[in-house]
Each structure stands twice: as C-alpha cells, then as structure tokens.
Design a protein around this motif. Sequence first.
Motif, short mmCIF file in Angstrom:
data_model
loop_
_atom_site.label_atom_id
_atom_site.label_comp_id
_atom_site.label_asym_id
_atom_site.label_seq_id
_atom_site.Cartn_x
_atom_site.Cartn_y
_atom_site.Cartn_z
N GLY A 125 0.72 -1.06 0.04
CA GLY A 125 0.16 0.00 -0.03
C GLY A 125 0.80 1.24 0.10
N GLY A 126 2.08 1.16 -0.46
CA GLY A 126 2.62 2.53 -0.69
C GLY A 126 3.05 3.29 0.68
N ALA A 127 2.81 4.65 0.80
CA ALA A 127 3.40 5.50 1.59
C ALA A 127 3.26 4.81 3.17
CB ALA A 127 2.96 6.86 1.65
N ALA A 128 2.24 4.35 3.36
CA ALA A 128 1.81 3.66 4.88
C ALA A 128 2.99 2.75 5.30
CB ALA A 128 0.56 3.24 5.04
N LEU A 130 5.93 2.57 4.05
CA LEU A 130 7.17 3.51 4.14
C LEU A 130 7.29 3.94 5.29
CD1 LEU A 130 9.62 4.45 2.78
CD2 LEU A 130 8.47 6.65 2.01
N MET A 131 6.06 4.62 5.98
CA MET A 131 6.39 5.19 7.49
C MET A 131 6.76 4.11 8.34
SD MET A 131 5.54 8.23 7.07
CE MET A 131 5.57 8.71 5.22
N VAL A 132 6.11 2.99 8.35
CA VAL A 132 6.39 1.85 9.55
C VAL A 132 7.70 1.39 9.11
CG1 VAL A 132 5.57 -0.41 10.01
CG2 VAL A 132 4.01 0.95 8.96
N TYR A 133 8.11 1.20 7.85
CA TYR A 133 9.49 0.82 7.60
C TYR A 133 10.56 1.92 8.03
CZ TYR A 133 13.66 0.08 4.52
OH TYR A 133 15.01 -0.11 4.09
N LEU A 289 4.91 9.02 -1.10
CA LEU A 289 5.14 9.73 -0.09
C LEU A 289 3.69 10.09 0.60
CD1 LEU A 289 7.72 12.08 -1.66
CD2 LEU A 289 8.14 9.98 -0.41
N MET A 290 2.49 9.86 0.25
CA MET A 290 1.44 10.41 0.65
C MET A 290 0.71 9.12 1.44
SD MET A 290 0.83 13.72 -0.31
CE MET A 290 -0.92 14.01 -0.66
N LEU A 296 -2.84 -0.08 6.82
CA LEU A 296 -2.03 -0.49 7.87
C LEU A 296 -2.55 -2.01 8.28
CD1 LEU A 296 -0.34 2.33 9.99
CD2 LEU A 296 0.88 0.68 8.40
N SER A 297 -1.66 -2.80 8.50
CA SER A 297 -2.24 -4.21 9.02
C SER A 297 -1.30 -4.72 9.68
CB SER A 297 -3.06 -5.00 8.25
OG SER A 297 -2.01 -5.64 7.41
#
Length: 538
Positions: A125-128, A130-133, A289-290, A296-297
């Motif tokens: 799912g992209g940016a989400a 990336l954030m967790v990563y 980036l957005m 998130l799961s």
Amino acid sequence: MREKLGVFGGIRGIRIFRLFGIFRKFRGFGKFRKFRKLRKLRKLRKLRKLRKFRLFRVWTIAKANHTSQLSVLNSQFVKSSIIIIFIMSDRGHFGSKLGIVLATAGSAVGLGNIWRFPYMTGHNGGAAFLMVYLVCIFLLGVPGIISEFIVGRHGAANAARSYGSLTKHKSWRLVGYLGILTSTIILGFYAVVAGWCLQYLFASLMGQLQGDAAYVQQYFSEFSSHPLKPCLWAVAFILLTHFVVVRGIRNGIERASKLLMPILLILLVIIVIASCLLPGAVKGVEFLLMPDFSKLSGSVFLEALGQAFFSLSLGTACLCTYASYFNPQTHLARSAVEIALLDTFIAVLAGLMIFPAAFSVGVTPDAGPSLIFITLPNVFHQAFSAVPVVGYVISVMFYALLVFAALTSTISMHEIGTAFFHEELHAPRKRAAWVLTVVCSVIAVICSLSMGACPSLRLLGLDILDFCDKLTAQYMLPTGAFLTCLFVGWVVPRHIVRQEYTNGGTLSGTFYRAYLLAVRYVCPFAIFMVFLHQLGIL
Ligand code: TRP
C-alpha cells in the motif's frame, strides 16, 4: 586504553587478549614487566596447546611480514609477540574510513533496496508501509547495527567465535551459527535474483528486451522457468562473488565497494530524474510519499520489520563479521547511523525510480517479485519510445546498477561463511570460500528450479525461493536481531559495551544511554510483539 598500547608500534595486540577473555587483567599492557606476567596466565598456555599446529605457521608469517615490528620488541618477549602477530596476520583489516563505510553500506544496499523494497511497498500500500519501515529502520535497526558492531569488533573473529568470546556461556555461539546459516540460505536465493539481473543486463545489451507488455511478461516467465539458463546465471553470480571474496578484505571487498558504490549512486540518480520527468509521474510520487493509514495491518508491520532487517543486512552476523575488520578508531554509532541513512536514501530513490515510471505507463505496482523484471523493461520501452537510444541506454544502465548492487551484498553474505570455515576448520581462505560457493550454488539451483522447471518443488504451498525469502526475512533475521539485542543488552559485561561504544573512552558517548535503553528494552520488546501478533496471540 588503546593509547597505552601504542608501545607496540601500532600492533593491535589488544584484540588477542580480549579474544581470550583476559582483557581486564591486562590493563598495564604497555609495560613489558606485566607482559611477562601474562605469559603465566593459564589461559594463554591452554591456547598454545590448542594451537600448536597453527603456531608453526605463525613463525613463518612473523618472519616474513613483521620483522620491523618484531625488532621493536625486546628479544625475551619475542615468543609471546609472535602470538600477537599471528592473530593479527590471520585477519584482514579495512584500509580506510571511507572503505569501511562503503563496504558496509555496500552490503546493506542491494537487491533488498532496488528489487525487494519497491515490490514490498507496492504490495503493502505505498507510503503507509514506508512510514512503518522508517520507524523500524531507525528505532530498531540502528541499535541493532551498533550491537552487531560491538560484538564483531570486540570479538575480532568470525561470528560464532565473536559471540562465544564475550561470555562464559558458550551457548551464545548459537546466535553466530544461526547467522551463518541464515546468510547462507539468503545467498542461495539472492543469487537466483542476481542471476536474473545478469541475464537482463545481457538481454538489454543485446536489445532483446524491446517489445510490448505481453512480450516482456512472456520473456520473463519463459526465462525464469527455463530449466538451465537461470541456474547457470545464478551459479555464475556466486562464482563472481567467490572471486572477489578470495582476494581478501582490502584488495577484494574494499576495492570493489569503493568502485561500485559511487557508480551505483550516480546511475540511480540519473534514472530517477528520467523517471520523474515522465508524464503522469506525480501519481507515483504520491503513492510513495502520501500515506493512507487505512492500509496498515498486522502483516504490514511484520513485512516492514523483515524488510528493514533484510535491507540493513541485520540479524545474520553479517555486520558483526564486517565489524571484526574495523579499526579501533571506527566510530561505531556514527557509522551505524550513516549506513542506515544511506540505505534508506537509496531505497527511497529506488521507489522514486520505479513508481513514477510504473504509474506513468499505467502499470500496477503490486506485481510482486517480478515487478522490476516485468514492468520496468516495459516502462523503459514505452516511456522512451520517442528516442529509442535513450530507452536502450537507460535499461542497460539500470540492470548494470542492479548487478553492482547485488554483488556488493553477495560478497558480504559470502564473507560470513568464508570467515567461519576459514577460522573454525583451519581451512585456507580459498578452500573455505569454495565450501560456501558449492553449498550456496546447490541452494540456488533448487530455488531456481522450483520457479518453473520443477513446479512440484514446493514447501508450505510456496515455491522454494519465496519460502526461503519469507523464512529468512520474517523469522530468522528478526530472531537473530532479537537475540543479539538481548545478548548485548543483558549478557555482555557493561564496561565492554561502553568501551566499544566510546572507543575506550576517547569518544563522548553521545546517546549511549538512549542506545542502552533501546537495546535492552525497546528492540527486544518490539520484535517480540510483532512476533506475537503474527502468531495470532496478540
Ligand atoms: N542488505 C542486502 C540488500 O539489501 C542484502 C544482504 C546482504 C543481507 N547481506 C545480508 C540480508 C545479510 C540479510 C543478511 O540487498
């Protein structure tokens, strides 16, 4: 502490004494009187008995290479000095600070960033994702890297021995064994993908990748399910790695990294610019980036954790092995942060290279492991159809980049096992490297065959490549990192941790407390929670 040792004219004798656990008794190392006392220590005698056979070799090495250093020693200490020289001569060292960062970053930056990160991000799912990563990289990854560095530099030996040398409980060696096993499996399946990259480099040079989407798709499935071709490319890649590794640390690994890493960065930036200039590329940038947090799961967390560890080469004692070649002056914490930043920067660049181009030509980014092999040739072809030469050059550059990135990583995985066999089985480095090359080639061939030629070769419903990837990234790496954090946080004597962190008190030790907190509580707890979640307990 290290300054006091200067009396030996730069000999890093300290490593031996630490290696055999008598470091603390030996604070007055600079004085010969105490040095003589040391010879009486039982441990050293035991060591001599144990290594009689190797001591013989020491003599020769000492005579050949270290006469000048020997001459600074008083003759009555020569015998003991030989032991020092022997241990030193037995292990290589990185030549420069830049070499250390580039070689370690070369290990971290690889297909994990350019192949695995984009398809994981596309899939989750992209940016989400990336954030967790990013949270995983900086909260768990950096303390993890520092911990492996501490174990490796202090142990100054292969992974298993390094873990064993820091405690009386020899069972901690198992963490080292686990790391060696994990990295061997990873090298096996990694080489298959690296082999595909080699084949694609060759195909793009020959202009065979020009065609529409259906053609490219068919090209990949035909090639990857061919019984022989991918196996040969994978074995060729392992052999390529082998020949760098046998050249040793300074001439092989360090020189290759210094050359390949900058080329990689330059190529990447050129392709990112080309990709972001395509019409409709903004959507791809937004995708990366957005964040859309509804995506998130639980499995996103586990996959991000696995990806972070995989990308940092963490949890397999790879960094620990590299750290055993570090200099006493290497700033461990700073190097860890630099490596994490560079690794993340390259992963994000790889995302910026692939997603804008994929969205621009209307390709979905969740194609899985084949993303860069199916969508990208198509992208290059369509996006640059107005000027075919540009498309050709970019695609050759891209696959060359992949091969470089993969090579610096496979070298590091190979080195873990080679150092182990070399030191534990007392095999010459060349022979040790051959053992690993053969084992990994067998794993690679099995993985490759299960991708198509022998579809019945499956485990738990997954093809062997996928199985090895999931097993290592999601279970073995987090376990290795979890145990390493527990080890450094709770088992290794605190003064050793502090001493390594601050280079024997010569550095101020900024963030030392934060590091301790992370390594003792935050990292083990977080990894454990993710595991519980995955098992459905939480
Ligand atoms: N980190 C590398 C990459 O991103 C892969 C890698 C090299 C690795 N050495 C490792 C992964 C050791 C796990 C363990 O491609």
